[in-house]
Design an enzyme around this catalytic site. Structure first.
Site, short mmCIF file in Angstrom:
data_model
loop_
_atom_site.label_atom_id
_atom_site.label_comp_id
_atom_site.label_asym_id
_atom_site.label_seq_id
_atom_site.Cartn_x
_atom_site.Cartn_y
_atom_site.Cartn_z
N ARG A 125 -8.29 18.50 19.15
CA ARG A 125 -7.04 18.63 18.36
C ARG A 125 -6.21 17.35 18.34
O ARG A 125 -5.00 17.38 18.17
CB ARG A 125 -6.17 19.78 18.88
CG ARG A 125 -6.82 21.14 18.76
CD ARG A 125 -5.79 22.26 18.71
NE ARG A 125 -6.47 23.53 18.65
CZ ARG A 125 -6.70 24.30 19.71
NH1 ARG A 125 -6.26 23.93 20.89
NH2 ARG A 125 -7.33 25.44 19.57
N ARG A 246 5.28 7.49 -1.77
CA ARG A 246 3.94 7.07 -1.35
C ARG A 246 2.98 7.11 -2.55
O ARG A 246 2.02 6.34 -2.62
CB ARG A 246 3.42 7.96 -0.20
CG ARG A 246 2.10 7.44 0.34
CD ARG A 246 1.77 7.90 1.72
NE ARG A 246 0.53 7.27 2.14
CZ ARG A 246 0.02 7.32 3.36
NH1 ARG A 246 0.65 7.97 4.30
NH2 ARG A 246 -1.11 6.71 3.65
N ASN A 250 -0.63 4.63 -5.45
CA ASN A 250 -1.80 5.00 -6.26
C ASN A 250 -1.81 4.30 -7.61
O ASN A 250 -2.60 4.66 -8.49
CB ASN A 250 -1.82 6.53 -6.47
CG ASN A 250 -1.94 7.26 -5.15
OD1 ASN A 250 -2.61 6.79 -4.23
ND2 ASN A 250 -1.28 8.40 -5.04
N1 GLY Z 1 -4.07 4.28 -0.17
C1 GLY Z 1 -2.92 4.97 -0.57
C2 GLY Z 1 -2.12 5.49 0.57
O1 GLY Z 1 -2.38 5.15 1.71
O2 GLY Z 1 -1.25 6.28 0.35
#
Ligand code: GLY
Length: 372
Positions: A125, A246, A250
């Protein structure tokens, strides 16, 4: 030397960038080697290339402290990211008796890092791991941020976990053995940071790209450190990609993923090359929507072509149409029902997530691009 912290509450870690880190492994990773000793080797995972190139150096470094490595070596390439390999790796770690206080060392590119990270996320885990990325792409992207995964029949990276490393050691010297094509593919991800969030860095890369690609130490360290600083900031603010932050990482990936799928995820088009072409398409599509000028889209294309990366889809010799590429996009893990968020540009150095993109218009746009 640059030390870039990734600030995640309770799971903070450093990304250290310095030439010669691999040689000085026992000092650089000292806290994560505790618990190993003459009777207890350090678990290292590599591919046959990184094992051949660096296992002696690792052995020498560990030997200075009376330590030894035990190696799990995979074939290079995405085929190592399978259920079968994951099972073998987890069994190996269990047979070695790894504990939740131990750290496993991943010496390789994105494939090794993804596989080790995922194995460590589920073994007992959660076992710790240290990333020693050996490709530019892994150094500036996949080794930082905790995305780990394997591939399945249904697609790439669809089974995985967020599991942050305890430390990332980036030794730019390892890039001297990286083939030029892979260096260029990694450089695409460096250009990505400029295009998505830092116009001044993009301009710097336009001027200094040749020095980075030639592995000139100061230019290379600046390119890696600037990329990682941006990634660290984004990951700290939106670790699980639940906000639209984040997702900016992309940029170029939705178009790129479709091109990779169409070319069979093969050497015909490396991931970084697909991202490069994807970024040109994102820039051109942003210009088609009137969000950036045609001159800015051309500037992005020129920077990518100047790095020796593919910049024109018509050069790929594809026989499909735009609808077929859109069909690949529908299987992207970022698809939301029948729609797909697209990373587009408001300016060179300012990406955003567009959720109002009509896939029929994307297909028509791609038909035009495929025709050249
Ligand atoms: N490679 C894209 C990210 O790490 O969010």
């Amino acid at each position: 030397m640059a030390v870039i912290p990734v600030a995640l509450a309770g799971r903070d870690y450093d990304v250290v960038i310095e030439e010669g880190l691999l040689e000085r492994l026992t000092q650089a990773a000292a806290p994560f080697l505790k618990g190993y000793g003459p009777q207890r080797p350090v678990p290292f995972v590599a591919d046959t290339n990184t094992h051949r190139l660096y296992s002696r150096q690792v052995a020498k470094a560990l030997g200075t402290e009376g330590l030894e490595a035990d190696w799990f070596v995979v074939e290079p390439g995405e085929d190592a990211k399978t259920w079968g390999m994951l099972e073998r790796l987890c069994d190996w770690l269990l047979a070695l008796g790894v504990t939740r206080k131990d750290h496993v060392f991943a010496l390789g590119g994105g494939v090794v890092g993804d596989l080790v990270g995922f194995a460590c996320s589920i073994t007992k885990r959660g076992v710790g791991f240290v990333q020693l990325p050996t490709t530019l792409l892994a150094q500036v992207d996949s080794s930082v941020g905790g995305k780990t995964a394997i591939n399945t029949r249904a697609g790439k990276n669809l089974i995985g976990a967020f599991h942050q490393p305890a430390l990332v050691l980036i030794d730019p010297l390892v890039l001297t053995t990286l083939p030029d094509r892979e260096m260029r593919a990694g450089f695409a991800e460096v250009l990505k940071y400029g295009l998505l969030g830092d116009a001044a860095f993009f301009a710097w890369l336009e001027a200094n790209g040749p020095a980075v690609l030639a592995r000139e130490p100061a230019a290379l360290e600046h390119a890696i450190a600037t990329s990682i600083a941006m990634k660290a900031q984004i990951v700290a603010a939106d670790e699980r990609e639940t906000q639209d932050l984040r997702a900016l990482l992309n940029l170029g990936h939705t178009f790129g993923h479709a091109l990779e799928a169409e070319t069979g995820f093969s050497d015909r088009l490396l991931h970084g090359e697909a991202v490069a072409l994807g970024m040109v398409l994102a820039a051109k599509y942003s210009a088609r929507r009137g969000e950036i000028s045609a001159e800015d889209a051309a500037r992005a294309e020129t920077a990518i072509a100047a790095a020796g990366l593919p910049a024109r889809i018509s050069d790929l010799g594809l026989t499909c149409d735009g609808a077929a590429l859109v069909d690949h996009m529908r299987h992207d893990k970022k698809a939301e029902g029948t729609t797909l968020p697209f990373l587009l540009l408001r300016a060179l150095g300012e990406a955003y997530v567009a959720r109002d993109v009509d896939l029929a218009d994307i297909a028509a746009f791609l038909d035009g691009e495929l025709a050249g």
